[in-house]
Enzyme design. Structure first.
Site, short mmCIF file in Angstrom:
data_model
loop_
_atom_site.label_atom_id
_atom_site.label_comp_id
_atom_site.label_asym_id
_atom_site.label_seq_id
_atom_site.Cartn_x
_atom_site.Cartn_y
_atom_site.Cartn_z
N ALA A 1 0.91 -1.05 -0.17
CA ALA A 1 0.10 -0.15 -0.04
C ALA A 1 0.63 1.02 0.02
O ALA A 1 2.15 1.14 -0.03
CB ALA A 1 -1.24 -0.07 1.14
N HIS A 2 0.02 2.20 -0.12
CA HIS A 2 0.83 3.58 -0.23
C HIS A 2 1.77 3.87 1.17
O HIS A 2 1.52 3.42 2.23
CB HIS A 2 -0.10 4.89 -0.47
CG HIS A 2 -1.00 5.12 0.80
ND1 HIS A 2 -2.43 5.81 0.61
CD2 HIS A 2 -1.09 4.71 2.07
CE1 HIS A 2 -3.06 5.60 1.47
NE2 HIS A 2 -2.23 5.12 2.68
N ASN A 3 2.88 4.73 0.74
CA ASN A 3 3.88 5.28 1.82
C ASN A 3 4.48 3.98 2.57
O ASN A 3 5.46 4.28 3.45
CB ASN A 3 3.19 5.98 2.88
CG ASN A 3 2.55 7.27 2.44
OD1 ASN A 3 2.49 7.51 1.09
ND2 ASN A 3 1.95 8.07 3.05
#
Length: 343
Positions: A248-250
């Site tokens: 997922a993001h980050n």
């Protein structure tokens, strides 16, 4: 970076603060109506000419020190902002910031009227583009790289030398090193999962970051690596990722890590160098997994994992403790005649 990368996001500013506030449904002080806003940023990184938001008291220290020109904030929290930051009062700061981001930044997309390989794309010697592949404007592809049939390389994407991009792979909003292998149907750089609550219900939060894959990374078939919500999603060099993995993001993955199939990594997780994740591992958001840690198959990680430790189970815990508990439970069941009786 404290502003979205212009290779991937077209800047639409500057725009007067009054217009930004109106688009976001926030109240702008009349004295600041003409203040020029060029871009959005997050609270900790925002500077002059930028608008941010503050909605969680856990980040009060960042709010008090922000260098943003303006900040979406609730009326109750407006006093947390420094004197040089204009408060834009709204009951839903994150949703207001989402509207501002949409007004100030537009993701770059493929040109429907351009040839399959855009005239502005830069291809070094020996690049192979298979039938059906598309390469967007200003993309850069290094020498000896092969782009498989049906692959889509988005505008501004940079791919290093000697890479193999498999059939039907999608790469967008990404910077990719040398010797990277992306197997069939994987998706790199799609929008991460994030929502904000607005006046009309849920809205998709903007995903304004990038994906960075360092040298010699391998990502398996049908796996997904989301771009950052604002900062980057990073996979360190020589990390090997199996099929059907979700990052997922980050997320920040270190060097020489291994992830087996069906692993799912939630947003803002950090994984240290040399970590090994078995099949179907799931990690909760904002977790730190230390360097050299080992996570057994089907582990559900809800707490930080110290470096070098082996964890397993759900919720995951040190393997020795988990095995003791499993053994105790098995003995208890047998003592109870298989009916779950008293231990």
């Amino acid at each position: 970076m404290n502003t979205p990368d212009p290779r991937f996001f077209e800047p639409l500013g500057p725009v007067g603060l009054a217009e930004i506030a109106a688009a976001a449904g926030a109240v702008c002080p009349p004295t600041a109506a003409d203040l020029a806003i060029a871009s959005v940023s997050i609270l900790a990184l925002a500077g002059a000419g930028q608008v941010t938001y503050f909605s969680d008291r856990r980040y009060a220290q960042e709010a008090a020190k922000t260098g943003a020109a303006a900040c979406f904030v609730t009326a109750a929290a407006a006093d947390a902002l420094p004197a040089g930051c204009v408060g834009l009062v709204t009951p839903a700061p994150q949703a207001a910031w989402t509207a501002a981001a949409t007004r100030l930044h537009r993701p770059r997309r493929f040109d429907a009227n351009a040839p399959a390989v855009h005239p502005t794309a830069e291809l070094e010697e020996g690049v192979e583009i298979c039938p059906g592949a598309v390469v967007g404007a200003h993309a850069q592809i290094g020498a000896g790289t092969v782009i498989g049939p049906g692959a889509a390389i988005g505008p501004g994407v940079a791919i290093g030398r000697r890479c193999v991009i498999g059939a039907n792979v999608s790469v967008s909003f990404a910077l990719i090193g040398d010797g990277v292998r992306l197997l069939a149907n994987c998706a790199i750089g799609e929008a991460g999962f994030g929502v904000a609550v607005g006046a009309s219900g849920l809205v998709d939060a903007p995903q304004l970051g990038r994906v960075i894959l360092q040298d010699n990374v391998t990502i398996g078939a049908c796996s997904c690596v989301d771009r950052g919500a604002f900062e980057d999603t990073v996979v360190g060099e020589n990390t090997k990722i199996d099929n059907l993995v979700m990052i997922a993001h980050n997320v920040r993955v270190g060097r020489n890590c291994v992830m087996a199939a069906h692993t799912g990594i939630s947003g803002s997780v950090t994984i240290g160098d040399g970590a090994m994740l078995g099949g179907r591992v799931g990690i909760k958001d904002h977790i730190d997994v230390g360097a050299g840690a080992q996570l057994g198959a089907n582990s559900g990680v809800m707490h930080d994992v110290p470096a070098g430790q082996a964890w397993g189970g759900f919720p995951a815990q040190p393997v020795k403790q988990w095995l003791r508990e499993v053994g105790w439970l098995r003995r208890a069941v047998h003592r109870g005649g298989g009916r779950g009786g008293e231990a």
